[in-house]
Design a protein around this motif. Structure first.
Motif, PDB file in Angstrom:
ATOM      1  N   LEU A 110     -13.969  -8.079   5.456  1.00 45.81           N
ATOM      2  CA  LEU A 110     -13.457  -8.306   6.836  1.00 45.81           C
ATOM      3  C   LEU A 110     -11.967  -7.204   6.401  1.00 45.81           C
ATOM      4  O   LEU A 110     -11.271  -7.035   5.583  1.00 45.81           O
ATOM      5  N   ALA A 111     -11.738  -6.660   7.494  1.00 45.40           N
ATOM      6  CA  ALA A 111     -10.192  -5.801   6.878  1.00 45.40           C
ATOM      7  C   ALA A 111      -8.593  -6.793   7.496  1.00 45.40           C
ATOM      8  O   ALA A 111      -8.552  -8.170   8.157  1.00 45.40           O
ATOM      9  N   ALA A 112      -8.107  -6.345   6.243  1.00 39.44           N
ATOM     10  CA  ALA A 112      -7.056  -7.267   5.762  1.00 39.44           C
ATOM     11  C   ALA A 112      -6.015  -7.015   7.320  1.00 39.44           C
ATOM     12  O   ALA A 112      -5.881  -5.711   7.382  1.00 39.44           O
ATOM     13  N   ILE A 113      -5.133  -8.089   7.525  1.00 36.68           N
ATOM     14  CA  ILE A 113      -4.422  -8.130   8.607  1.00 36.68           C
ATOM     15  C   ILE A 113      -3.064  -8.005   8.097  1.00 36.68           C
ATOM     16  O   ILE A 113      -2.610  -9.119   6.966  1.00 36.68           O
ATOM     17  N   LEU A 114      -2.121  -6.785   7.653  1.00 35.01           N
ATOM     18  CA  LEU A 114      -0.847  -6.888   7.541  1.00 35.01           C
ATOM     19  C   LEU A 114       0.448  -6.557   7.618  1.00 35.01           C
ATOM     20  O   LEU A 114       0.829  -5.573   8.958  1.00 35.01           O
ATOM     21  N   ASN A 115       1.245  -7.881   6.913  1.00 35.82           N
ATOM     22  CA  ASN A 115       2.823  -7.749   8.151  1.00 35.82           C
ATOM     23  C   ASN A 115       3.640  -7.028   7.206  1.00 35.82           C
ATOM     24  O   ASN A 115       3.730  -7.770   5.745  1.00 35.82           O
ATOM     25  N   PHE A 116       4.969  -7.257   7.269  1.00 35.48           N
ATOM     26  CA  PHE A 116       5.774  -7.233   6.153  1.00 35.48           C
ATOM     27  C   PHE A 116       6.949  -7.209   7.010  1.00 35.48           C
ATOM     28  O   PHE A 116       7.220  -6.691   8.103  1.00 35.48           O
ATOM     29  N   SER A 117       8.191  -7.686   6.336  1.00 31.31           N
ATOM     30  CA  SER A 117       9.790  -7.185   7.280  1.00 31.31           C
ATOM     31  C   SER A 117      10.395  -6.609   5.982  1.00 31.31           C
ATOM     32  O   SER A 117       9.908  -5.858   4.815  1.00 31.31           O
ATOM     33  N   THR A 137       9.242  -1.304   3.153  1.00 30.70           N
ATOM     34  CA  THR A 137       9.176  -0.554   4.345  1.00 30.70           C
ATOM     35  C   THR A 137       7.558  -0.288   4.426  1.00 30.70           C
ATOM     36  O   THR A 137       7.041   0.657   5.344  1.00 30.70           O
ATOM     37  N   GLY A 138       6.999  -1.272   3.881  1.00 31.70           N
ATOM     38  CA  GLY A 138       5.887  -0.497   4.167  1.00 31.70           C
ATOM     39  C   GLY A 138       4.330  -1.277   2.970  1.00 31.70           C
ATOM     40  O   GLY A 138       4.935  -2.252   2.264  1.00 31.70           O
ATOM     41  N   LEU A 139       2.990  -1.902   3.461  1.00 34.33           N
ATOM     42  CA  LEU A 139       2.178  -2.611   3.022  1.00 34.33           C
ATOM     43  C   LEU A 139       0.513  -2.183   2.978  1.00 34.33           C
ATOM     44  O   LEU A 139       0.656  -1.889   4.241  1.00 34.33           O
ATOM     45  N   SER A 140       0.328  -2.072   2.609  1.00 34.23           N
ATOM     46  CA  SER A 140      -1.365  -1.283   2.170  1.00 34.23           C
ATOM     47  C   SER A 140      -1.851  -1.265   1.402  1.00 34.23           C
ATOM     48  O   SER A 140      -2.127  -2.371   0.216  1.00 34.23           O
TER      49      SER A 140
END
Length: 206
Positions: free
Chosen positions: A135-142, A121-124
């Motif tokens: 660099l800011a990490a680009i975070l995605n999840f399913s 339900t989340g990734l941080s």
């Protein structure tokens, strides 16, 4: 009669505890771990440096290391990042092993298997950065995967890996573990017996 009623009440209390504790938080058992390091903007030479570990069991140390090399069609130097997932906290650590320059880096965990049907339900980001540019990490999840990406964008200077670490928190829901139908039936039967015994006791008292 009183002893029987007490026994029934004790059994019902036990059933209640079982039903209440039917919700548990599952752990991540395994997944497919993969990283890609590349220079697609300045000098694309046919593909990224790839490391991958399919169906890696979680919890016995780093799930992805140098040993999981797949291909390096452009013969890039460096670009090695280890992955380590702690199943007790669901914290993922990316550990860069060198300070070579790149434009993009991707890390995935896909086809994640849980022990009780959870979903993500989340990734941080917790702390750290594996790029010298911050660099800011680009975070995605399913439901069963996570993807972390660093990307300088076209026309921008490359980043250098820091040789350091970055940690990320994977958040999951708490799945309900189905209570066997037999438990519900047993509980209903006990309630019925308790009610019957109360009626008998009232009849005898009268």
């Amino acid at each position: 009669m009183k002893t029987t009623i007490k026994s029934l009440r004790g059994a019902i209390a036990l059933i209640t505890v079982l039903l209440i504790t039917g919700n548990v938080e599952a752990a991540i058992l395994s997944g497919d771990f993969r990283t890609e390091s590349d220079l697609p903007y300045c000098c694309d030479r046919g593909g990224p440096l790839v490391y991958e570990n399919i169906g890696a069991a979680v919890g016995a140390g780093e799930e992805l290391t140098d040993a999981n090399f797949v291909e390096n069609p452009a013969n890039w130097g460096g670009g090695v990042v280890h992955m380590d997932l702690d199943p007790s906290t669901n914290i993922l650590t990316l550990d860069s092993q060198d300070t070579w320059d790149f434009e993009t880096f991707d890390a995935w965990i896909t086809n994640i298997v849980f022990d009780a049907g959870e979903r993500i339900t989340g990734l941080s980001l917790i702390s750290g950065n594996i790029t010298d540019l911050g660099l800011a990490a680009i975070l995605n999840f399913s439901d069963n995967s996570v993807h972390i990406r660093y990307d300088v964008g076209a026309g921008n200077p490359t980043f250098d890996f820091t040789g350091g670490r970055a940690q990320f928190q994977i958040t999951t829901d708490v799945s309900a573990v189905p209570v066997p139908a037999a438990v519900w039936l047993f509980g209903s039967g006990l309630m019925g017996l308790l009610g019957l015994n109360r009626k008998r006791a009232q009849s005898l008292a009268a």
